[in-house]
Design an enzyme around this catalytic site. Structure first.
Site: not given
Length: 398
Positions: A262, A270, A279, A305
């Site tokens: 993770d 973000n 991304d 993620e």
């Protein structure tokens, strides 16, 4: 209408149907160049059968016979072009086209030999055999052979080549192929030759249709199971392939481990740098997993993620080392769209399959280990010691 003529008419319509079928596949999937070449080959087959059917109406059949030969040999070359495109082999167009020209000239001049001459018959039939053997060589040399269908195709190509090479001897045994080209379709040899050719030609066509449809369906399935951003398997695809890998590992009696990862503080990336930067982080980590994974490993993006990779043939200790190596390398990797001094990290949970467990049990334990890693400060690896046991510390934060 004689039996041989009747078979010629059938072949004409069958070739048309096959050309239409391959063209339909080519239209459905514009990138499938092989289908266009196969459609072209069977369209040439239609022309060949039409010429064969028309030979009796010509007083001087020599040019027509040579034209029929050249068209049919051209059809086999187009078929080989389709094979080459399908199996990822570079088409050898110059040698094949040169062979077409030389063979056509040879057939023109052997018309001066006696009608039943073995050399004349072999000059007509052996080029076809050579092109079928060339097609066999194309499939044989390819690394894209997948399953039994490809091996059956090679067997039928070999059988077709042999039947072309044997036709001069079959003609001799059946009394020849007629006193002149106009009487060919009335001979027993014509009936036998057209019948054998129909069976093998149809077998080749149906096999190629089956192989192309197989590939279309496989690609459609692959697209439905692939996450477009990471280019790894999506959750559904990962679970399906992972369960197959687990069953195979159990059957072979080898260990199998699962690593779940993770990305740490991904929401902050973000929020601070934008979703495009997020991304890019996902693409980078996924690319790292693809490069680190072996062919028999199964890697996927479970969502957001979170990533996972099944490691067949790998025990807990080796899987821990894999996770730790991935953690350390990714943490030191600069990522485009982020500041030069910004480093991303990931947390990992590792579990090995134990006797009596299924895929869901393994997933649960690896997920529990990941939860422990996230709760221990992130950027670390935790392993599950076994069913019902607390995950153990495997590596501290870097």
């Amino acid at each position: 209408m004689g039996s041989a003529n009747f078979i010629l008419v059938i072949n004409l319509f069958v070739a048309g149907l096959l050309a239409a079928a391959f063209m339909t596949i080519a239209i459905y999937d514009v990138g499938r160049v092989s289908a266009r070449w196969l459609a072209f080959g069977y369209a040439l087959g239609m022309v060949y059968f039409a010429i064969e059917f028309s030979i009796p109406v010509f007083d001087n059949a020599r040019p027509v016979v040579v034209a029929a030969f050249a068209v049919f040999l051209g059809a086999t070359i187009a078929f080989n072009g389709g094979l080459a495109r399908k199996y990822g082999v570079a088409p050898i167009w110059p040698p094949m086209l040169f062979f077409l020209a030389v063979a056509t000239v040879a057939v023109y001049y052997v018309q001066d030999l006696p009608r039943q001459s073995l050399a004349r018959m072999m000059a007509y039939q052996l080029p076809y055999a050579a092109m079928q053997f060339a097609g066999l060589g194309i499939v044989w040399s390819s690394r894209q052979r997948r399953d039994r269908l490809d091996h059956i195709l090679m067997a039928v190509l070999a059988a077709s080549a042999v039947q072309f090479a044997s036709k001069p001897f079959i003609a001799h045994a059946l009394g020849g192929w007629g006193a002149d080209p106009q009487s060919y379709v009335q001979t027993s040899y014509a009936l036998v030759s057209q019948s054998i050719g129909t069976v093998l030609g149809l077998a080749l066509a149906l096999l190629m249709l089956a192989i192309l449809v197989r590939d279309v369906l496989a690609e459609a399935t692959s697209k439905s199971e692939t996450d477009m951003l990471s280019r790894l398997l999506n959750r559904g695809g990962f679970e399906r392939h992972a369960e197959v890998a687990l069953r195979d590992a159990v059957r072979r009696g080898v260990p199998v481990a699962l690593v779940i990862a993770d990305l740490d503080h991904f929401k902050g990336i973000n929020d601070s740098y934008g979703h495009a930067a997020g991304d890019r982080v996902i693409e980078t980590f996924a690319g790292f997993l693809r490069e680190a994974a072996a062919d028999h490993h199964v890697a996927g993006r479970l969502g957001g993620e979170e990533f996972a990779i099944i490691l067949p043939g790998t025990n807990l200790a080796a899987a821990r080392l894999f996770a730790e190596g991935t953690r350390s390398a990714f943490g030191a990797l600069p990522i485009d769209s982020l500041p030069a001094n910004h480093r991303c990290t990931a947390s990992f949970g590792v579990a090995e399959l134990h006797s009596g467990e299924g895929f869901s049990d393994l997933m649960r334990r690896a997920d529990d280990a990941l939860y422990q890693a996230k709760g221990s400060g992130r950027d670390c690896v935790r392993v599950s010691a076994g069913p019902g046991l607390r995950p153990a510390i495997a590596a501290n934060a870097g």
